[in-house]
Design a protein around this motif. Sequence first.
Motif, PDB file in Angstrom:
ATOM      1  N   PRO A 181       0.820  -1.213   0.000  1.00  0.00           N
ATOM      2  CA  PRO A 181       0.000   0.000   0.000  1.00  0.00           C
ATOM      3  C   PRO A 181       0.855   1.265   0.000  1.00  0.00           C
ATOM      4  N   GLY A 182       0.327   2.306  -0.629  1.00  0.00           N
ATOM      5  CA  GLY A 182       1.068   3.551  -0.761  1.00  0.00           C
ATOM      6  C   GLY A 182       1.467   4.154   0.567  1.00  0.00           C
ATOM      7  N   PHE A 183       0.559   4.135   1.565  1.00  0.00           N
ATOM      8  CA  PHE A 183       0.885   4.766   2.845  1.00  0.00           C
ATOM      9  C   PHE A 183       2.027   4.027   3.540  1.00  0.00           C
ATOM     10  N   ALA A 184       2.119   2.704   3.338  1.00  0.00           N
ATOM     11  CA  ALA A 184       3.218   1.938   3.929  1.00  0.00           C
ATOM     12  C   ALA A 184       4.534   2.286   3.242  1.00  0.00           C
ATOM     13  N   ILE A 185       4.502   2.475   1.916  1.00  0.00           N
ATOM     14  CA  ILE A 185       5.714   2.844   1.188  1.00  0.00           C
ATOM     15  C   ILE A 185       6.246   4.188   1.665  1.00  0.00           C
ATOM     16  N   ILE A 186       5.353   5.138   1.908  1.00  0.00           N
ATOM     17  CA  ILE A 186       5.795   6.451   2.381  1.00  0.00           C
ATOM     18  C   ILE A 186       6.411   6.341   3.770  1.00  0.00           C
ATOM     19  N   ASN A 187       5.825   5.547   4.652  1.00  0.00           N
ATOM     20  CA  ASN A 187       6.420   5.336   5.970  1.00  0.00           C
ATOM     21  C   ASN A 187       7.819   4.736   5.851  1.00  0.00           C
ATOM     22  N   ILE A 188       7.964   3.756   4.966  1.00  0.00           N
ATOM     23  CA  ILE A 188       9.273   3.138   4.755  1.00  0.00           C
ATOM     24  C   ILE A 188      10.254   4.159   4.192  1.00  0.00           C
ATOM     25  N   LEU A 189       9.800   4.981   3.251  1.00  0.00           N
ATOM     26  CA  LEU A 189      10.657   6.014   2.664  1.00  0.00           C
ATOM     27  C   LEU A 189      11.163   6.984   3.726  1.00  0.00           C
ATOM     28  N   VAL A 190      10.265   7.441   4.593  1.00  0.00           N
ATOM     29  CA  VAL A 190      10.665   8.366   5.653  1.00  0.00           C
ATOM     30  C   VAL A 190      11.704   7.722   6.568  1.00  0.00           C
ATOM     31  N   GLY A 191      11.433   6.476   6.985  1.00  0.00           N
ATOM     32  CA  GLY A 191      12.380   5.780   7.845  1.00  0.00           C
ATOM     33  C   GLY A 191      13.713   5.551   7.169  1.00  0.00           C
TER      34      GLY A 191
END
Length: 752
Positions: free
Chosen positions: A296-306
């Motif tokens: 999911p897109g929201f999970a990818i963004i969380n991973i990107l931030v981390g």
Amino acid sequence: MELSDDNMVSSYQNKKLDPESHSVEFSGEVNDSPIEQVRLTVPITDDPTLPCLTFRTWVLGITSCAILAFLNQFFGYRQNALYVSSVSAQIAVLPIGNFMAVYLPKRSIRIPATKWSFSLNPGPFNLKEHVLITIFANSGSSPVYAVGIITIVKAFYHWQIHPLAAMLLTQSTQMLGYGWAGIFRKFLVDSPYMWWPSNLVQVSLFRALHDVEVRPKGGLTRLQFFIVVLVSSFSYYIVPNYLFPSITALSFVCWIWKDSVTAQQLGSGLHGLGIGSFALDWSTVAGFLGSPLATPGFAIINILVGYIMIVYMVIPISYWTNLFEAKRVPIFSSHVFNADGGEYNVSLVLNETTFQFNRQGYDGYSRIYVSIFFAFAYGLSFATLAATISHVALFYGSTIWQQTKASFQDKFGDVHTRLMKKNYDPVPQWWFYAILVVVIGVALLTCEGFGRQLQLPYWGVLLAIVLALVFTLPIGVITATTNQQPGLNVITELIIGYMYPGRPLANVAFKTYGYISMTQAITFLSDFKLGHYMKIPPKSMFAVQLVGTVVASSVYFGTAWWLLSTVKDICNTSKLPEGSPWTCPGDDVFYNASIIWGVVGPLRMFGHLGVYPAMNYFFLIGFLAPLPVWFLSQKFPEQRWIRLINVPIILSGAGGMPPARAVNYICWLTVGIFFNFVVYRRYKGWWARHNYILSAGLDAGVAFMAILCYFTLQVRDINGMRWWGLDLDDHCPLAHCPTAPGIEVKGCPVFN
């Protein structure tokens, strides 16, 4: 240290759904599921007359299970350890099943000396057969953790293990979870409030594949699209796999600044921070992290931030301020080092006769040093485990408590449970207990017998079993409601490392029995829930899971033993021929973890006798980190995006490194953002129709070409023409160099 990509729920991608919404209704009887996502995805009808355990089910199921097990173990030893999921089999077996339904004879065949008979072709290939075949494939696609023990014993420690002991180890660690699954299935399967979001992906795909589909004008059916992608991926992969392996990691910064250690540390996609690196290879994209198309897109963004916070902020600051004497060793590596920057000589601290810690040798040698990245990987794994507990408690605590109470009060009133109870007999509880007793006996025999080669005494096996029993229900509740599964790998290593130090195989065996038996139980329960949703008879599910687990464990073991016995210098990067892919990155991490936790022990690593005791603060940091996000979500409830901030995922944003490298993350994030934001928003119809099928086709094409190349060329040591592009490397030779003054390492400049 691994980030799970289980948060792949297709219904989250539907605008009607909110990934933080659980909309639980606690009424006594409801006509449908109390969970909105389930109501919108899972059918509420059933046809109990459909045949399930047919000849087609057994043939296609066992074949799919064996093929996926072979492929995943085969790829597990390679530079880019591609994971082939059961989705590939789920799609591929449909046309084969339909073909068998058309051409196989329909007459009955009687089994000699019995009253039993069966038909090769009981009618049209149906959805329930397809589901059971996919359950078989799920067994084959689930890695066998115990194979890592066999690999480090034979390929890294160059020790011997009895093949029967190794075989029993793989079977017992995989089968032990059946007992826990049987004990807790009432609460984690029958309850409608335990909804297992990840299953909705496969439910959606089943419905898409079995809907009557008409080829759109000027377009392709899903099956035709899958075949086109499969052929294209298959044809292209000969380039990165055989002709031009260097395009699996291209690091232009290194090519520009050929003599700068710092530039190559920053630019190397394999041995550094990967700035500007990329690849032209799907196995690099999906090799360690799974397919980004299904995240999911929201999970990818969380991973990107981390990932950005850890890789481009925390690591550079820590390294260039020389935290933990970081400049003595490379900035990124999964190996362990001595104080002089050389690779740690384990033979000096490990007694070759007893295979136990040699304290005298250690005191006269050196403390263990690891790369700053590896040190923070462990610290962040501590933080992630603690953050998962507090995040779930804060954001989901009340919901989980309500759901759990409803489960224990036997309020199972949704339509799916009623249909299952009405139409099918349940699996007798004693079946699970019998398996549990037998497997515990096999586990004790494996560890206490064979000259105690695995070093773990009986009390260690029993303690691991107790840990798995205690944690299966709470972690099962978390997984079934939030799609987050905390791991026990670090905790189990820590416990046995303090209780029984100096014995590397005891450490990894304890971790496997404690951690993997719980994980297997969660996997079995998840598959049971998939069968529950698709109205599969429980006894048929039980039979398929049992046979699938035995087949998969046997194939994983056999494949590993075969490769370890036939591929010369497998896993030994210093001796492998140029262009060889057999670098075993995952097992390399597993081996070094066995040194840290098993040989030397946590006291001399993360305790007061070690270099990294400060890493223990990450438990506290992780536990407190979700509090600000939860506070903001309560203060500003209208800002729904705040609840999409997932602190455990952010903390584990780079959690796959090592064995994953920076180039894997950069490519994974780029492809994931493109498909789950750009394509999803602009071409939503195409995305809904083709996204998952594109992922499965790319995986399958890469897998088939890699196998073909190996058996026709590489097994005969025909490794391609000799040129610089044959190197399975990004040509950044200085990226692995230490920068502390006076440290001398071969091939590296000495700093003053």
